[in-house]
Design a protein around this motif. Sequence first.
Motif, PDB file in Angstrom:
ATOM      1  N   PRO A 114      33.179  41.926  34.274  1.00 29.46           N
ATOM      2  CA  PRO A 114      34.304  40.587  34.398  1.00 29.46           C
ATOM      3  C   PRO A 114      35.118  40.596  33.958  1.00 29.46           C
ATOM      4  CG  PRO A 114      32.133  40.387  33.547  1.00 29.46           C
ATOM      5  CD  PRO A 114      31.972  42.006  33.738  1.00 29.46           C
ATOM      6  N   VAL A 115      36.679  39.946  34.284  1.00 34.42           N
ATOM      7  CA  VAL A 115      37.892  39.606  33.770  1.00 34.42           C
ATOM      8  C   VAL A 115      38.429  38.159  33.846  1.00 34.42           C
ATOM      9  CG1 VAL A 115      38.394  42.062  32.938  1.00 34.42           C
ATOM     10  CG2 VAL A 115      39.293  40.565  35.433  1.00 34.42           C
ATOM     11  N   SER A 116      39.122  37.538  33.109  1.00 34.17           N
ATOM     12  CA  SER A 116      39.544  36.188  33.537  1.00 34.17           C
ATOM     13  C   SER A 116      40.980  36.367  32.962  1.00 34.17           C
ATOM     14  CB  SER A 116      38.970  35.418  32.947  1.00 34.17           C
ATOM     15  OG  SER A 116      39.665  33.806  32.927  1.00 34.17           O
ATOM     16  N   GLU A 117      42.041  36.529  33.791  1.00 37.36           N
ATOM     17  CA  GLU A 117      42.733  36.153  33.985  1.00 37.36           C
ATOM     18  C   GLU A 117      43.467  34.395  32.945  1.00 37.36           C
ATOM     19  OE1 GLU A 117      46.297  37.988  34.545  1.00 37.36           O
ATOM     20  OE2 GLU A 117      44.837  38.960  34.288  1.00 37.36           O
ATOM     21  N   VAL A 118      42.648  33.639  33.069  1.00 34.55           N
ATOM     22  CA  VAL A 118      43.131  32.559  32.608  1.00 34.55           C
ATOM     23  C   VAL A 118      42.882  32.354  30.977  1.00 34.55           C
ATOM     24  CG1 VAL A 118      41.554  29.769  32.376  1.00 34.55           C
ATOM     25  CG2 VAL A 118      41.978  31.181  34.590  1.00 34.55           C
ATOM     26  N   LYS A 119      41.623  33.681  30.510  1.00 31.57           N
ATOM     27  CA  LYS A 119      41.820  33.341  29.327  1.00 31.57           C
ATOM     28  C   LYS A 119      42.654  34.084  28.584  1.00 31.57           C
ATOM     29  CE  LYS A 119      38.730  33.050  26.802  1.00 31.57           C
ATOM     30  NZ  LYS A 119      38.235  31.834  25.994  1.00 31.57           N
ATOM     31  N   GLY A 120      42.718  35.728  29.558  1.00 34.23           N
ATOM     32  CA  GLY A 120      44.961  36.087  29.058  1.00 34.23           C
ATOM     33  C   GLY A 120      44.403  37.193  30.044  1.00 34.23           C
ATOM     34  N   PRO A 121      45.737  38.411  30.150  1.00 32.48           N
ATOM     35  CA  PRO A 121      45.883  39.409  31.289  1.00 32.48           C
ATOM     36  C   PRO A 121      44.452  39.852  31.007  1.00 32.48           C
ATOM     37  CG  PRO A 121      48.332  38.747  30.157  1.00 32.48           C
ATOM     38  CD  PRO A 121      46.989  37.837  29.412  1.00 32.48           C
ATOM     39  N   ASP A 122      43.992  40.242  31.901  1.00 36.67           N
ATOM     40  CA  ASP A 122      42.603  41.190  32.268  1.00 36.67           C
ATOM     41  C   ASP A 122      41.735  40.511  30.926  1.00 36.67           C
ATOM     42  OD1 ASP A 122      43.750  42.530  34.303  1.00 36.67           O
ATOM     43  OD2 ASP A 122      44.958  43.749  32.810  1.00 36.67           O
ATOM     44  N   TYR A 123      41.466  39.540  30.189  1.00 38.10           N
ATOM     45  CA  TYR A 123      40.346  39.403  29.317  1.00 38.10           C
ATOM     46  C   TYR A 123      39.529  39.410  29.708  1.00 38.10           C
ATOM     47  CZ  TYR A 123      38.787  37.219  25.610  1.00 38.10           C
ATOM     48  OH  TYR A 123      38.078  36.322  24.289  1.00 38.10           O
ATOM     49  N   PRO A 124      38.912  40.662  28.927  1.00 36.92           N
ATOM     50  CA  PRO A 124      36.987  40.843  29.319  1.00 36.92           C
ATOM     51  C   PRO A 124      36.018  39.947  28.954  1.00 36.92           C
ATOM     52  CG  PRO A 124      37.928  42.124  27.366  1.00 36.92           C
ATOM     53  CD  PRO A 124      39.133  41.240  28.266  1.00 36.92           C
ATOM     54  N   VAL A 125      35.704  39.338  29.444  1.00 41.68           N
ATOM     55  CA  VAL A 125      35.189  37.669  29.110  1.00 41.68           C
ATOM     56  C   VAL A 125      33.439  37.850  28.614  1.00 41.68           C
ATOM     57  CG1 VAL A 125      33.927  36.320  30.675  1.00 41.68           C
ATOM     58  CG2 VAL A 125      35.916  36.732  31.388  1.00 41.68           C
ATOM     59  N   LEU A 126      33.405  39.627  29.149  1.00 40.89           N
ATOM     60  CA  LEU A 126      31.806  39.858  27.838  1.00 40.89           C
ATOM     61  C   LEU A 126      32.520  39.748  26.295  1.00 40.89           C
ATOM     62  CD1 LEU A 126      30.034  42.356  30.560  1.00 40.89           C
ATOM     63  CD2 LEU A 126      29.678  40.608  29.706  1.00 40.89           C
ATOM     64  N   GLY A 127      33.569  39.235  26.216  1.00 45.42           N
ATOM     65  CA  GLY A 127      34.281  39.892  24.649  1.00 45.42           C
ATOM     66  C   GLY A 127      34.711  38.638  24.374  1.00 45.42           C
ATOM     67  N   ASP A 128      33.596  37.564  25.437  1.00 41.86           N
ATOM     68  CA  ASP A 128      34.203  35.795  24.884  1.00 41.86           C
ATOM     69  C   ASP A 128      32.865  35.141  24.900  1.00 41.86           C
ATOM     70  OD1 ASP A 128      36.030  33.455  25.102  1.00 41.86           O
ATOM     71  OD2 ASP A 128      34.944  32.868  26.951  1.00 41.86           O
TER      72      ASP A 128
END
Length: 489
Positions: A83-97
């Motif tokens: 899972p990634v989220s562009e809202v969090k940042g470019p190609d942001y890995p959401v498993l790090g959030d």
Amino acid sequence: MQAPPIDSAVLPRGRSASEEEAVDDPSRGSRSDIPWWLWALVGALFFAYTTLSLRIHQRMLSNSFDLGIFDQVVRSYAHGHLPVSEVKGPDYPVLGDHFSPILALIAPFYRLWPTAMTLLVVQAAVIAASVLPLTLWARRTLGSPAAAVIGVCYGLSWGIASGVGVDFHEWAFAVPLLAFSLTAVGTGRLRAGAFWAMPLLLVKEDLGLTVVMIGISIAWRGKRKLGIVTAAVGLVGTLLATMVILPAFNPHGSWDYSQFLKDPQGGEGGLGDLLYRCTIGLITPETKITTLLMVLAPSLFLALRSPLMWIALPTALWRLSSNLTTHWGTSYHYSFTLMPIVFAAFIDALSRRRPSKNSLIRYLAGSAAITLLILPQYPLWQLVQPATWQDDPRIAVAQRLMDKIPDDATVQASSQLVPQLTDRTSTSLYGWADSRPNPQWILVDTWVPPQRRWPQDDLTERDSLDRARAQDYFTVAEEQGFVLLKRRY
């Protein structure tokens, strides 16, 4: 030392402790017939939750944080990617959030219906499902009329309404898991209680501490080995998520949300700060006291007489000690996981007290009165407000402008427009410092009211649009407050 006997007061009437242990295998499920009225209640609540959520989204009142983020997460899972989220940042890995791999369960439904509305329907379904175990428990111990009242009060409770009325959140999956787990623990089916608690580790990193408290409750009720193992797994799960998994995926190599437990003035804090947070800081400012009172009010504070209420301790402590003010109040989704605990403790307390018929009626009438008194202050009340069902002509304008944006384009958009686009484009938040720079398209709603405008104020937004026009973008359309820009090359 001999294990203490299971308290007969918490067992369903007409069933012995040995009989309960015989059905302690969670795979065998409940043998109680579910009455028609309970199915009707669950269906009505599902319909109410779904209608409210979808109507909010259709009126373009949902947000980038959090519906836009979670839509991108589930879309990633649906396409077989981490899972990634562009809202969090470019190609942001959401498993790090946040550690919420349970969201992958939505992926098959998203493949069939690729839209943010899928998440809202799933959330409504799992929340409505949580009514079943609690109401069945109340029916077995207190009778059908009492169970019906408790089921309605729980389903309409402010903590549930607050979460359902504000986008989608991963904590929704914790609500039925807690309801099933605490019902099992409260009725002496301790192995089943541990079984239902374990998936909480996949919902969010902090819920491992809730699993610890469930394990302690299981040990206290007689199954010491099972309880200790459950608590140990919960603790290891939280430590593994916050100290290993999240930092490994996080671009900064850390668990970002630890910042909320630091000194409010921005320092690392010391012994004095820790003592303050663990004492007077838990009840000041007064918002925290109000929230605690609101949490317990639907149970007439009887929940405090049940040991199950201790399971709410980790969630209460991290919220009250946080330096983020939104954690302190009754808005948003932060009380999602408290409601099943409070109502499980309420049922447990009533079962232990075995009140007379008149006393039981008074307790239930009080709970219903408080629920109805609070209800108009929270989102479910929107269902009976005329404004909810009025169509804003600006929505059609926004839809027409969004149709000009091709699939898979990179876009920056206003917060309320982001979740309208995340299912088919690479969308980030306009004005957010971490958003992908130089998108192909920009779509901004310049008429957003000041109280809902984020992350830029009106003046900053106008200046940034003027700079974009002066540099790399030209105006495709400007209508009813919506501005659509396209990059020149």
